[in-house]
Design a protein around this motif. Structure first.
Motif, mmCIF file in Angstrom:
data_model
loop_
_atom_site.group_PDB
_atom_site.id
_atom_site.type_symbol
_atom_site.label_atom_id
_atom_site.label_comp_id
_atom_site.label_asym_id
_atom_site.label_seq_id
_atom_site.Cartn_x
_atom_site.Cartn_y
_atom_site.Cartn_z
ATOM 1 N N LEU A 26 -4.388 39.581 24.376
ATOM 2 C CA LEU A 26 -4.904 38.363 23.741
ATOM 3 C C LEU A 26 -5.456 37.375 24.768
ATOM 4 C CD1 LEU A 26 -1.957 37.900 21.210
ATOM 5 C CD2 LEU A 26 -4.224 38.828 20.719
ATOM 6 N N THR A 74 -9.803 35.168 29.384
ATOM 7 C CA THR A 74 -9.490 33.756 29.582
ATOM 8 C C THR A 74 -8.990 33.544 31.007
ATOM 9 O OG1 THR A 74 -7.145 33.835 28.969
ATOM 10 C CG2 THR A 74 -8.756 33.696 27.176
ATOM 11 N N MET A 117 2.288 34.684 20.068
ATOM 12 C CA MET A 117 1.777 33.450 19.490
ATOM 13 C C MET A 117 1.049 32.613 20.537
ATOM 14 S SD MET A 117 3.788 30.406 17.446
ATOM 15 C CE MET A 117 4.437 29.668 18.946
ATOM 16 N N MET A 118 1.616 32.539 21.755
ATOM 17 C CA MET A 118 0.960 31.788 22.818
ATOM 18 C C MET A 118 -0.383 32.414 23.167
ATOM 19 S SD MET A 118 2.952 29.263 23.340
ATOM 20 C CE MET A 118 2.132 28.568 24.764
ATOM 21 N N ALA A 121 -2.287 34.233 21.103
ATOM 22 C CA ALA A 121 -3.197 34.115 19.971
ATOM 23 C C ALA A 121 -3.738 32.700 19.816
ATOM 24 C CB ALA A 121 -2.491 34.548 18.687
ATOM 25 N N THR A 122 -2.955 31.701 20.223
ATOM 26 C CA THR A 122 -3.368 30.306 20.023
ATOM 27 C C THR A 122 -3.898 29.652 21.293
ATOM 28 O OG1 THR A 122 -1.103 29.529 20.449
ATOM 29 C CG2 THR A 122 -1.694 30.021 18.153
ATOM 30 N N TYR A 123 -3.952 30.410 22.385
ATOM 31 C CA TYR A 123 -4.351 29.823 23.666
ATOM 32 C C TYR A 123 -5.836 29.452 23.658
ATOM 33 C CZ TYR A 123 -5.253 29.252 28.629
ATOM 34 O OH TYR A 123 -5.633 28.746 29.848
ATOM 35 N N GLU A 124 -6.136 28.264 24.183
ATOM 36 C CA GLU A 124 -7.513 27.793 24.295
ATOM 37 C C GLU A 124 -7.802 27.482 25.762
ATOM 38 O OE1 GLU A 124 -8.222 24.485 21.791
ATOM 39 O OE2 GLU A 124 -7.716 25.535 19.923
#
Length: 264
Positions: A141, A145, A50-51, A53-56
């Motif tokens: 994921l 980044t 989840m971290m 997949a939602t990381y920006e």
């Protein structure tokens, strides 16, 4: 004429290996073992994905350590591991099976040491494998980044193993509390209140000795083991590991001493 073949006394002799094997079978035949281990692994892996997949990039989590953000789920998994440690010993007291165990091993303490050894080896193996899997899965994921990393990066593998060791030692502390309290609800309350909440309350006291000791409290020591680089004000990985080992040792030795003195 019937011939009776005598059985050698060694057949029934109590040995460390036999006690360990007995505790190994008992641990894996409990449904709670599978449930708590699956819960710990599922929470760690699920939160890690989840971290990822939602990381920006550039957001609030950009400055977080890559292993810390990946293993965010261990904050919940440590409770599951602690509960398993408590159930390993306090569950037998609640069900009455402890009487059979202590009758079979009159010296008593080998039962506790064997439970700790079996639980510790299983907890470390499962958590370390889970952490490796979570890190590798989350990196698919995080790719591209500022949180992209590999197992070969400095401190990553040590932090993954350190986190697993920290959770295992927390579980051993919980096992010792389970032996001391001999009640599943009571030991869970003692662990949550005494190990997770009370130290954080103590840090609010305006005393230098508390401030100096705070980085070595169990929960904070686990956090120090989970980072690839030592954070400001945190204990070193070696110091954090030593603090957890000593806390677990004191808890288990105290439990062992009382086990020899108290009635079952």
């Amino acid at each position: 004429m019937i011939t009776v073949t005598p059985i050698a006394p060694e057949t029934y002799r109590i040995t460390p290996g036999r006690v360990l094997r007995s505790e190994w079978h008992k641990l894996w035949t409990l449904r709670s073992t599978w449930i708590t281990l699956l819960a710990a692994s599922g929470l760690t892996l699920g939160m890690g994905l989840m971290m990822g997949a939602t990381y920006e990039p550039g957001g609030d989590a950009a400055d977080m350590d890559v292993v810390v953000i990946t293993l965010m789920g261990t904050q919940f998994a440590q409770v599951a591991i602690a509960v398993l440690g408590i159930l390993t010993i306090a569950g037998e007291h609640a069900g009455g099976m402890i009487r059979a165990s202590m009758t079979a091993v009159p010296r008593r303490t080998p039962v506790l040491w064997s439970k700790a050894a079996v639980f510790g080896s299983v907890a470390f193996a499962v958590t370390f494998l889970t952490h490796l899997t979570t890190f590798l899965a989350a990196q698919t994921l995080f790719s591209g980044t500022d949180q992209a990393a590999s197992l070969n990066d400095p401190g990553v593998l040590r932090a993954l193993a350190g986190s697993a060791a920290g959770l295992t030692l927390l579980g051993l502390i919980a096992l010792g509390l389970g032996s001391l309290v001999r009640s599943v609800p009571g030991a869970i309350g003692a662990f949550v209140g005494g190990i997770m909440i009370l130290p954080e309350v103590l840090t609010m006291l305006p005393y230098d000795i508390v401030r100096d000791a705070a980085p070595y409290f169990p929960a904070r020591a686990v956090e120090a083991l989970t980072t690839t680089q030592q954070a400001a004000g945190a204990a070193s990985p070696g110091g954090a590991l030593l603090a957890l080992v000593l806390t677990a040792a004191v808890t288990l030795v105290t439990a062992g001493a009382l086990t020899k003195r108290r009635d079952v």
